[in-house]
Design a protein around this motif. Structure first.
Motif, PDB file in Angstrom:
ATOM      1  N   PRO A  66      -6.560   4.234 -12.645  1.00 28.05           N
ATOM      2  CA  PRO A  66      -6.753   5.667 -12.353  1.00 28.05           C
ATOM      3  C   PRO A  66      -5.713   6.163 -11.355  1.00 28.05           C
ATOM      4  O   PRO A  66      -5.218   5.389 -10.525  1.00 28.05           O
ATOM      5  CB  PRO A  66      -8.167   5.711 -11.749  1.00 28.05           C
ATOM      6  N   ASP A  67      -5.386   7.453 -11.441  1.00 30.12           N
ATOM      7  CA  ASP A  67      -4.419   8.025 -10.507  1.00 30.12           C
ATOM      8  C   ASP A  67      -4.869   7.812  -9.073  1.00 30.12           C
ATOM      9  O   ASP A  67      -6.062   7.928  -8.761  1.00 30.12           O
ATOM     10  CB  ASP A  67      -4.257   9.527 -10.758  1.00 30.12           C
ATOM     11  N   ARG A  68      -3.903   7.539  -8.231  1.00 36.57           N
ATOM     12  CA  ARG A  68      -4.222   7.302  -6.835  1.00 36.57           C
ATOM     13  C   ARG A  68      -4.404   8.632  -6.113  1.00 36.57           C
ATOM     14  O   ARG A  68      -3.577   9.525  -6.216  1.00 36.57           O
ATOM     15  CB  ARG A  68      -3.108   6.490  -6.174  1.00 36.57           C
ATOM     16  N   VAL A  69      -5.500   8.760  -5.359  1.00 38.00           N
ATOM     17  CA  VAL A  69      -5.810  10.008  -4.681  1.00 38.00           C
ATOM     18  C   VAL A  69      -4.957  10.176  -3.432  1.00 38.00           C
ATOM     19  O   VAL A  69      -4.436  11.235  -3.149  1.00 38.00           O
ATOM     20  CB  VAL A  69      -7.311  10.062  -4.310  1.00 38.00           C
ATOM     21  N   ALA A  70      -4.815   9.116  -2.652  1.00 37.72           N
ATOM     22  CA  ALA A  70      -4.088   9.222  -1.384  1.00 37.72           C
ATOM     23  C   ALA A  70      -3.389   7.914  -1.083  1.00 37.72           C
ATOM     24  O   ALA A  70      -3.779   6.859  -1.551  1.00 37.72           O
ATOM     25  CB  ALA A  70      -5.045   9.583  -0.253  1.00 37.72           C
ATOM     26  N   ARG A  71      -2.337   8.019  -0.284  1.00 36.69           N
ATOM     27  CA  ARG A  71      -1.636   6.836   0.189  1.00 36.69           C
ATOM     28  C   ARG A  71      -1.148   7.143   1.610  1.00 36.69           C
ATOM     29  O   ARG A  71      -1.035   8.307   1.995  1.00 36.69           O
ATOM     30  CB  ARG A  71      -0.466   6.465  -0.725  1.00 36.69           C
ATOM     31  N   PRO A  72      -0.852   6.116   2.425  1.00 34.36           N
ATOM     32  CA  PRO A  72      -0.327   6.382   3.760  1.00 34.36           C
ATOM     33  C   PRO A  72       0.923   7.256   3.679  1.00 34.36           C
ATOM     34  O   PRO A  72       1.756   7.095   2.797  1.00 34.36           O
ATOM     35  CB  PRO A  72      -0.009   4.982   4.294  1.00 34.36           C
ATOM     36  N   ALA A  73       1.031   8.203   4.627  1.00 34.75           N
ATOM     37  CA  ALA A  73       2.118   9.185   4.563  1.00 34.75           C
ATOM     38  C   ALA A  73       3.490   8.572   4.783  1.00 34.75           C
ATOM     39  O   ALA A  73       4.489   9.083   4.302  1.00 34.75           O
ATOM     40  CB  ALA A  73       1.876  10.294   5.588  1.00 34.75           C
ATOM     41  N   ASP A 120       0.819  -1.216   0.000  1.00 31.57           N
ATOM     42  CA  ASP A 120       0.000   0.000   0.000  1.00 31.57           C
ATOM     43  C   ASP A 120       0.853   1.268   0.000  1.00 31.57           C
ATOM     44  O   ASP A 120       0.493   2.271  -0.625  1.00 31.57           O
ATOM     45  CB  ASP A 120      -0.903   0.023   1.242  1.00 31.57           C
ATOM     46  N   ARG A 121       1.975   1.230   0.691  1.00 28.01           N
ATOM     47  CA  ARG A 121       2.764   2.447   0.885  1.00 28.01           C
ATOM     48  C   ARG A 121       3.669   2.768  -0.300  1.00 28.01           C
ATOM     49  O   ARG A 121       3.769   3.911  -0.731  1.00 28.01           O
ATOM     50  CB  ARG A 121       3.612   2.297   2.162  1.00 28.01           C
ATOM     51  N   TYR A 122       4.361   1.770  -0.828  1.00 29.79           N
ATOM     52  CA  TYR A 122       5.407   2.027  -1.819  1.00 29.79           C
ATOM     53  C   TYR A 122       4.947   1.654  -3.220  1.00 29.79           C
ATOM     54  O   TYR A 122       4.365   0.589  -3.439  1.00 29.79           O
ATOM     55  CB  TYR A 122       6.683   1.268  -1.459  1.00 29.79           C
TER      56      TYR A 122
END
Length: 420
Positions: free
Chosen positions: A206-213, A79-81
């Motif tokens: 589709p472009d990802r809106v958000a990901r874990p910081a 999910d993060r990278y």
């Protein structure tokens, strides 16, 4: 084996592909993912046993499957990278799907006829690791792409795909091996798996809106998913009851069939291939029913049918296992379990958030797998002292209790779009 949540609705980003395109992509991913797994757990086991491999060695091969329940340990990394261009999860899938194909091709160098089992086990372990990680990415993609009305169909496809893998990997590839040899069987398996790679290559995420910081926030999702309203009672109540009941019941099947005098080849063919056909149909039908009768309705039908089907196993559990009736009973059990599983997966997806979809769905589904494994082991330990029927009776109680708790949960916590 995983599924679905509403993508974050944010203006200025590409519209997700049409529902048919999304479902076709997920179908290709899930089917090809389970092809190799079905071959390893069913087909390869039979091939090695026919070549004289000991049951102890085959047990070691089956232990590889334990990689799947613990894949939540690295789900936050998926999910993060990942790159922002070319699709976050698509990039993972391209690498993982390619790795699965290459790993299967590596089996060409280790024909089981040579008796070199060690390299086969290592290669299979690598494949299972790659397919488990691919499942994380595929589930996360499903969470992003599938709207609420598509979740039932998506999860039905996912559950059915695992049984298609059993049929093709555990059945068709064995037939090819028997007629044309090891290279032909492995080549077919790798070729079918490569179809998924072509599908991913053509897919545009589709472009990802958000990901874990950060990594800490990504791993924080392992626990924060349980803080959503109703999630804890679902995961710690409904899921363990249903999966423990099903796991305890199904864990007795193979030993009971051996005790009843069934040869190993018949056990493998019936439990791995024959019962997969009605399970595929049940998965697709249940997925379509989610929108018609709701998650509650599918859970009720699946759970109640699972308890009823378990009673059909009682003759087998008491040593009377005529081939015809026992096969029908097992088909009913697997079909009912599949229906219940579609309902469970769909609610799991309801609780999966787009920004951490791979982690959330993996955590929720892995807990059920762990409960199933533990219940199967504990059930056999109890059966050794008390016999098979008492364990089946307790399993039925667990199933029915899970249904009752599940219906209550859905009334109190109806599905809503997950927060991003």
């Amino acid at each position: 084996m995983s599924t679905l949540v509403q993508p974050g609705a944010t203006t200025g980003h590409p519209t997700p592909p049409a529902a048919d395109g999304r479902l076709r992509t997920l179908t290709a991913l899930y089917v090809t993912q389970f092809l190799g797994f079905g071959f390893i757990t069913i087909g390869l086991t039979g091939i090695l046993r026919a070549g004289g491999t000991s049951l102890e060695t085959l047990a070691l091969l089956n232990l590889i499957g334990l990689i799947w329940p613990v894949k939540f340990l690295w789900a936050p990394v998926v999910d993060r990278y990942g790159p922002r261009r070319g699709g976050h999860y698509r990039s993972w899938l391209l690498v993982l799907q390619s790795g699965m194909v290459l790993t299967l091709l590596a089996l060409l160098a280790v024909d089981p006829a040579t008796g070199r089992i060690g390299p086969i086990v290592l290669i299979c372990a690598m494949f299972v690791f790659l397919s488990a990680t691919q499942d994380i990415a595929a589930d996360a993609l499903a969470v992003r792409l599938l709207r609420r009305r598509d979740r039932g169909a998506g999860n039905g496809i996912q559950v059915a795909a695992s049984y298609v893998g059993n049929i093709l990997g555990g059945g068709a590839c064995v037939v090819v091996y028997d007629r044309f040899g090891w290279a032909a069987a492995v080549g077919l398996l790798a070729g079918l798996t490569a179809v998924g790679l072509l599908v991913v290559w053509r897919f545009r995420e589709p472009d990802r809106v958000a990901r874990p910081a950060g990594t800490r926030q990504a791993y924080g999702a392992l626990l924060s998913v349980l803080r959503q309203p109703g999630c804890r009672s679902w995961v710690l109540g409904v899921v363990p009851l249903l999966y423990s009941g099903a796991g305890a019941a199904y864990g007795m099947v193979s030993p009971a069939l051996v005790d009843a005098g069934w040869p190993l080849q018949r056990i493998g063919f019936v439990t791995g291939v024959v019962t997969s056909v009605p399970a595929v149909i049940a998965g697709l039908v249940a997925g379509g029913l989610v929108n018609r009768i709701g998650r509650t309705g599918v859970l009720l039908v699946g759970g109640a049918s699972l308890a009823a089907a378990t009673t059909l196993l009682l003759p087998m559990l008491t040593g009377r296992a005529p081939t015809g009736f026992t096969t029908v009973a097992l088909c009913c059990f697997m079909a009912a379990y599949t229906v219940a599983n579609v309902a469970l997966y769909t609610v799991n997806m309801d609780y999966s958030r787009p920004a951490s979809g791979g982690t959330d769905f993996t955590v929720l589904s892995s807990f059920g797998l762990i409960c199933s494994y533990l219940a199967a082991a504990l059930g056999l330990a109890v059966a050794a002292r008390a016999g098979y029927p008492p364990v089946a009776a307790v399993a039925i109680v667990f199933m029915l209790a899970g249904v009752v708790m599940g219906l209550r949960h859905q009334r109190r916590h109806p599905p809503v779009p997950a927060a991003g």
